[in-house]
Design a protein around this motif. Structure first.
Motif, PDB file in Angstrom:
ATOM      1  N   TRP A 129      29.689 -47.070  49.631  1.00 35.12           N
ATOM      2  CA  TRP A 129      29.501 -46.158  50.756  1.00 35.12           C
ATOM      3  C   TRP A 129      28.101 -45.542  50.765  1.00 35.12           C
ATOM      4  N   LYS A 130      27.382 -45.663  49.647  1.00 36.66           N
ATOM      5  CA  LYS A 130      26.021 -45.131  49.568  1.00 36.66           C
ATOM      6  C   LYS A 130      24.968 -46.187  49.903  1.00 36.66           C
ATOM      7  N   ARG A 131      25.382 -47.436  49.945  1.00 33.85           N
ATOM      8  CA  ARG A 131      24.429 -48.541  50.113  1.00 33.85           C
ATOM      9  C   ARG A 131      24.142 -48.822  51.577  1.00 33.85           C
ATOM     10  N   ALA A 132      22.891 -48.927  51.888  1.00 32.90           N
ATOM     11  CA  ALA A 132      22.481 -49.223  53.263  1.00 32.90           C
ATOM     12  C   ALA A 132      23.041 -50.568  53.722  1.00 32.90           C
ATOM     13  N   ALA A 133      23.178 -51.489  52.782  1.00 35.07           N
ATOM     14  CA  ALA A 133      23.651 -52.839  53.122  1.00 35.07           C
ATOM     15  C   ALA A 133      25.071 -52.834  53.689  1.00 35.07           C
ATOM     16  N   THR A 134      25.861 -51.805  53.411  1.00 38.65           N
ATOM     17  CA  THR A 134      27.240 -51.798  53.897  1.00 38.65           C
ATOM     18  C   THR A 134      27.392 -51.143  55.276  1.00 38.65           C
ATOM     19  N   LYS A 135      26.312 -50.607  55.804  1.00 43.46           N
ATOM     20  CA  LYS A 135      26.380 -49.991  57.148  1.00 43.46           C
ATOM     21  C   LYS A 135      26.718 -51.041  58.205  1.00 43.46           C
ATOM     22  N   ARG A 136      26.114 -52.204  58.089  1.00 47.04           N
ATOM     23  CA  ARG A 136      26.381 -53.286  59.045  1.00 47.04           C
ATOM     24  C   ARG A 136      27.844 -53.727  58.968  1.00 47.04           C
ATOM     25  N   TYR A 137      28.372 -53.790  57.753  1.00 45.06           N
ATOM     26  CA  TYR A 137      29.783 -54.145  57.552  1.00 45.06           C
ATOM     27  C   TYR A 137      30.673 -53.109  58.235  1.00 45.06           C
ATOM     28  N   TRP A 138      30.373 -51.834  58.041  1.00 47.70           N
ATOM     29  CA  TRP A 138      31.164 -50.768  58.663  1.00 47.70           C
ATOM     30  C   TRP A 138      31.111 -50.875  60.187  1.00 47.70           C
ATOM     31  N   THR A 139      29.971 -51.241  60.738  1.00 48.67           N
ATOM     32  CA  THR A 139      29.857 -51.420  62.186  1.00 48.67           C
ATOM     33  C   THR A 139      30.797 -52.522  62.658  1.00 48.67           C
ATOM     34  N   LYS A 140      30.887 -53.603  61.897  1.00 56.03           N
ATOM     35  CA  LYS A 140      31.824 -54.689  62.245  1.00 56.03           C
ATOM     36  C   LYS A 140      33.268 -54.196  62.204  1.00 56.03           C
TER      37      LYS A 140
END
Length: 166
Positions: free
Chosen positions: A148-159
């Motif tokens: 939840w702190k990683r920028a890389a997972t923001k795109r996943y959350w958007t999906k």
């Protein structure tokens, strides 16, 4: 969720106290209990509905609903099934179950089962994220314990949000 539950309980109690008449305390107490139980059931049902929607959204993002999906082959130990479980997640779920003194254990082949994959997800979620919101749960599912702190997972959350229609 706990704050919402307290607000609902306080609101129910206040409503009942305002309409209470002398001599009707026993009935009011029964009515209070009934309303509080109904509020608790509503909160529980909403929570169940929420997690079911999240699981379905994760399934769509991870595998488009394909129980036999195999991904991340380039990592040597691929992720498998509707929730794209890796061997390390199966080990983690079994560790949690052992710690909880459960006899249940999962095998790597269980990742091909939709039902068992969802069970494993729920064991993981209930242990590591019992009170967390959907975003934190989804981002940690994708990116590990600090996902939840990683920028890389923001795109996943958007999906996931798109699947949830948020």
């Amino acid at each position: 969720m706990q704050i919402l539950k307290m607000v609902v309980l306080v609101a129910c109690s206040a409503i009942l106290l305002n309409i209470a008449e002398p001599g009707h305390v026993k009935n009011i107490n029964n009515n209070k209990r009934s309303l509080i139980q109904q509020a608790d059931l509503k909160i529980i049902q909403d929570s169940i509905d929420n997690i079911n929607k999240l699981v379905e959204a994760l399934i769509q993002v991870e595998s488009r609903g394909n129980d036999s999906a195999i991904g991340d082959r380039h990592l040597g130990k691929p992720s498998i099934g509707v929730l794209q479980l890796r061997p390390i997640m199966v080990r983690e779920v079994n560790r949690i179950l052992k710690k909880q003194k459960s006899e249940k254990r999962y095998k790597l082949k269980d990742r091909f089962s939709r039902e068992k994959s969802i069970e494993m997800f729920m064991v993981w979620k209930n242990y590591h994220h019992p009170l967390d919101n959907n975003e934190k749960i989804a981002r940690c599912w994708n990116g590990g314990p600090r996902g939840w702190k990683r920028a890389a997972t923001k795109r996943y959350w958007t999906k996931v949000q798109n699947e949830l229609n948020i």
